[in-house]
Design an enzyme around this catalytic site. Structure first.
Site, PDB file in Angstrom:
ATOM      1  N   ASP A 280       0.854  -1.177   0.000  1.00  0.00           N
ATOM      2  CA  ASP A 280       0.000   0.000   0.000  1.00  0.00           C
ATOM      3  C   ASP A 280       0.901   1.242   0.000  1.00  0.00           C
ATOM      4  O   ASP A 280       2.126   1.138   0.055  1.00  0.00           O
ATOM      5  CB  ASP A 280      -0.983  -0.033   1.191  1.00  0.00           C
ATOM      6  CG  ASP A 280      -2.228   0.797   0.895  1.00  0.00           C
ATOM      7  OD1 ASP A 280      -2.186   1.636  -0.010  1.00  0.00           O
ATOM      8  OD2 ASP A 280      -3.253   0.623   1.593  1.00  0.00           O
TER       9      ASP A 280
HETATM   10  C1  BGC Z   1      -5.153   3.013  -0.283  1.00  0.00           C
HETATM   11  C2  BGC Z   1      -5.196   1.891  -1.300  1.00  0.00           C
HETATM   12  C3  BGC Z   1      -5.007   2.443  -2.690  1.00  0.00           C
HETATM   13  C4  BGC Z   1      -3.712   3.239  -2.736  1.00  0.00           C
HETATM   14  C5  BGC Z   1      -3.416   3.837  -4.096  1.00  0.00           C
HETATM   15  C6  BGC Z   1      -3.947   3.911  -0.463  1.00  0.00           C
HETATM   16  O1  BGC Z   1      -4.071   5.045   0.340  1.00  0.00           O
HETATM   17  O2  BGC Z   1      -5.153   2.468   1.020  1.00  0.00           O
HETATM   18  O3  BGC Z   1      -6.408   1.213  -1.205  1.00  0.00           O
HETATM   19  O4  BGC Z   1      -5.010   1.409  -3.617  1.00  0.00           O
HETATM   20  O5  BGC Z   1      -3.798   4.299  -1.800  1.00  0.00           O
HETATM   21  O6  BGC Z   1      -4.291   4.858  -4.390  1.00  0.00           O
END
Ligand code: BGC
Length: 710
Positions: A280
């Site tokens: 993440d």
């Molecule tokens: C989120 C993810 C997401 C990623 C990219 C993160 O803040 O937790 O779910 O895929 O950002 O946007």
């Protein structure tokens, strides 16, 4: 990230050049490469992906391997995207674009928001359909639009367990039940990947709250971790074979998810995952992640950089074998998805007409009729006047954060209602800001339809389960003015309904997406008969929850203690013998009722590896065609660990004409009979008597049988 991508202006850095400088400054030696430009045996499409990956790996320098271990700034991608793994032209490795997300393709950074997509109903809506074919269709719209926008990979489906009713991201997830979550996520994965796009199951694992999301630790006993928080991934991986998994921000038992040997180890050894893990944004905390099982650090390289990998190799905290294994896993998946054999960034056309029709169908199939006294719904053609009240009738609610979509177009319920009502029915509107005016409109109409919403978003949990603002007071005022009040909810997850006894009907439409308005009108008039069921328990009060102490949620000193164990959602209500506001699996229909009869077990007993097959007769006793979701729950015998009273083991969706009877067959996978044996470190099926109960809600189970495991 908010920067705008200027299409056509490629700011991609000369990656190898920059990396070489890093190598030179670290005083390291990069092998000089001698392969001729056309000697690329891994480009032979007749070879299996594993062999192609091995052939390529042999040719890679350490620098090139490390290149595969992390993403780079989004603006280095030639097309707008959220995550980017750049190409290695020398080896014909393609650039891989990645974007969100679970409710439609996210446009990040395109000029003037050109990369719009269809806003799909939220995953929580989809879950209420209890329909794997619909989940596959949802995934397939997402996959085809991602492909049309040049995205090789999407960060979806998201399917964390709805452990905390107030979790701000529950709308992005499916359910409190791991089997339902995993089954739908598996189906969605098949839909996405059927379009040639890599799906990413997220967020692994036990990422169940937004409070302290980047620092907190989910403290979970071994059995619960496996039976609940890895289980959903287990089911989805078996059903969907995802190319990728995203490890989460949180710690699990005080170890960061992206460097957690135990959970990442289970992912491959117990759950059978064979793709690549991405982190993440950013959830990587050390270079040790490479050893634990993280393949690609996102968004950019902080810990999986050449100098850090080199120094970890030198001090022995990771080995060359670890690096090779991680790179091989990624390459094998990229070969498996044909990324070397096409241009993953080639763009095409979105078929908006087709995709918005799918969005409407999914929204209609996902709505849950929670209450319908005196058959107040459906509305009839003889209704002479309708007061539509509340802002969400003109602006459909959507969830916020990385899953928010910039929609190609959105309809609204007011227009759809006015259109459906026809010229003989007067339709008025009040936005509800002035309660007295809204009550006045309601009073003058035969039926009042009041729209309310919540505003859930990534990054924060809801403060409580009440509707935000003055919406409860608005519903009260309208219901007092008009005894024929219908409430349409647009919420991502459960809300409290203090006004429930005063209203006739409640229709939950979740965040219904681009054609939520049209779907709502179809449902209100019964052009579509509601067939959705609640994928989570709806509590009566904030305090009525398995996670009622500070220690459990939001946690104390950065630790959320999962002391409720396996008793998440309905498992807890059953154990505590508590009546919720609405139980898991509940949902009404405009048809008079479905009847269940003649339960037959194909075999009364079997071994621990045998599935359990049952059949029964389901009749639509009413006057209208409709769909029912028969749910089968398993009651396990006592094991070393006390099992929950019952657990969902199978379900299906059955469409029945009026008066029609069908024989329904359900098969329970032996996995749904198993429990996690912490001593043996494995799933086991205990011998003994298993209770099998079937019905239309977790609290209405007219059929019972017993199955014996020898
Ligand atoms: C989120 C993810 C997401 C990623 C990219 C993160 O803040 O937790 O779910 O895929 O950002 O946007």
């Amino acid at each position: 990230m908010t920067r705008t991508h200027r299409r056509g202006v490629t700011t991609r850095r000369l990656l190898i050049g920059v990396a070489s400088m890093a190598v030179a400054s670290a005083g390291l030696l990069v092998p000089v490469h001698s392969a001729s430009a056309d000697a690329h045996p891994w480009m032979n499409q007749d070879q299996p992906p594993e062999e192609r990956a091995n052939d390529l790996l042999k040719e890679m320098t350490l620098e090139e391997k490390v290149h595969m271990l992390h993403g780079v700034e989004q603006l280095e991608s030639p097309i707008p995207t959220v995550g980017y793994l750049p190409p290695i032209p020398r080896l014909k490795v393609p650039g891989i674009t990645m974007t969100d997300g679970p409710a439609g393709v996210r446009d990040s950074n395109s000029v003037d928001n050109q990369d719009r997509a269809t806003a799909l109903p939220s995953p929580s809506a989809l879950a209420a359909s209890f329909d794997t074919e619909l989940a596959e269709e949802h995934g397939s719209v997402l996959g085809s639009e991602a492909r049309a926008l040049g995205q090789a990979q999407v960060f979806a489906p998201g399917h964390n367990i709805q452990r905390v009713p107030a979790n701000g991201r529950n709308f992005e997830y499916y359910s409190e039940d791991p089997y339902l979550s995993g089954t739908l996520a598996g189906a969605s994965t098949r839909g996405i990947q059927g379009q040639g796009v890599i799906a990413t199951l997220k967020h692994y694992a036990a990422n169940n709250q937004e409070t302290d999301r980047m620092t907190g630790s989910s403290e979970i006993d071994d059995r619960t971790l496996h039976e609940i928080y890895e289980k959903n991934f287990d089911v989805a991986i078996a059903d969907g074979k995802p190319g990728s998994v995203m490890c989460s921000y949180n710690k699990i038992n005080s170890v960061h998810a992206c460097e957690n040997n135990e959970t990442l180890g289970d992912l491959r050894s117990k759950l059978g995952f064979d793709g690549y893990v991405v982190s993440d944004y950013p959830a990587t905390h050390s270079t040790r992640s490479v050893k634990a099982g993280l393949n690609v650090e996102l968004p950019t390289g902080v810990h999986a950089t050449l100098p850090k990998v080199q120094s970890a190799l030198n001090d022995g905290s990771i080995t060359m074998h670890d690096v090779d294994t991680r790179v091989r896993e990624t390459l094998t998946t990229l070969f498996r998805f044909g990324m070397f054999d096409r241009d993953p960034m080639a763009r095409g056309q979105i078929d908006e007409g087709k995709d918005s029709a799918a969005a409407r169908r999914i929204a209609a199939e996902s709505a849950v009729l929670m209450k319908n006294d005196d058959a107040a719904l459906p509305l009839s053609s003889s209704t002479d006047s309708i007061a539509v009240i509340g802002g969400p009738a003109k602006q459909t609610a959507i969830g916020g954060g990385s899953s928010a979509v910039k929609p190609l177009s959105m309809d609204n319920a007011y227009d759809a209602i006015a259109g459906r009502a026809g010229s003989s029915t007067k339709v008025s509107y009040a936005d509800g800001a002035d309660r007295r005016k809204a009550a006045e409109e309601a009073k003058n109409a035969e039926t009042a339809v009041v729209f309310v919403k919540d505003e859930a978003k990534e990054g924060e949990d809801r403060k409580n389960l009440s509707l935000p603002g003055n919406q409860d007071a608005l519903v009260n005022a309208v219901a007092e003015a008009n005894p024929n009040t219908v409430v349409v909810l647009q919420t991502g997850a459960p809300v409290l309904m203090p006004w429930l006894p005063k209203v006739k009907s409640v229709l939950q439409t979740w965040y219904p997406g681009a054609r939520g308005g049209a779907a709502t009108a179809q449902l209100l008039w019964g052009d579509v008969n509601p067939g959705g069921k609640l994928p989570q328990t709806w509590p009566k009060a904030d305090e009525q929850t398995p996670v009622s102490t500070q220690e459990q949620f939001p946690g104390v000193d950065g630790k959320s203690r999962y002391t409720e164990g396996v008793y998440v959602g309905y498992r807890w209500y059953d154990k505590e013998n508590q009546a919720p506001l609405f139980p898991f699996g509940h949902g009404l229909s405009y048809t008079a009722g479905f009847s269940y009869q003649d339960l037959k077990l194909e075999k009364p007993s079997g071994g621990p590896d045998d599935p359990v097959t049952v059949s029964f007769k389901l009749t639509n006793a009413g006057e209208r065609a409709g769909a029912e979701v028969p749910q089968l729950y398993v009651g396990k015998p006592d094991t070393k660990a006390q099992p929950p009273p019952k657990e969902l083991g199978a379900f299906t969706k059955v469409h029945l004409e009026r008066g029609e009877t069908k024989t329904v067959t359900l098969k329970v996978d032996p996995r749904e009979l198993s429990y996690w044996d912490s001593e043996a470190k494995d799933y086991r099926v205990q011998s003994g008597e298993y209770g099998i109960s079937i019905g239309g809600s977790s609290r209405w189970l007219p059929l019972h049988g017993t199955y014996h495991v020898k």
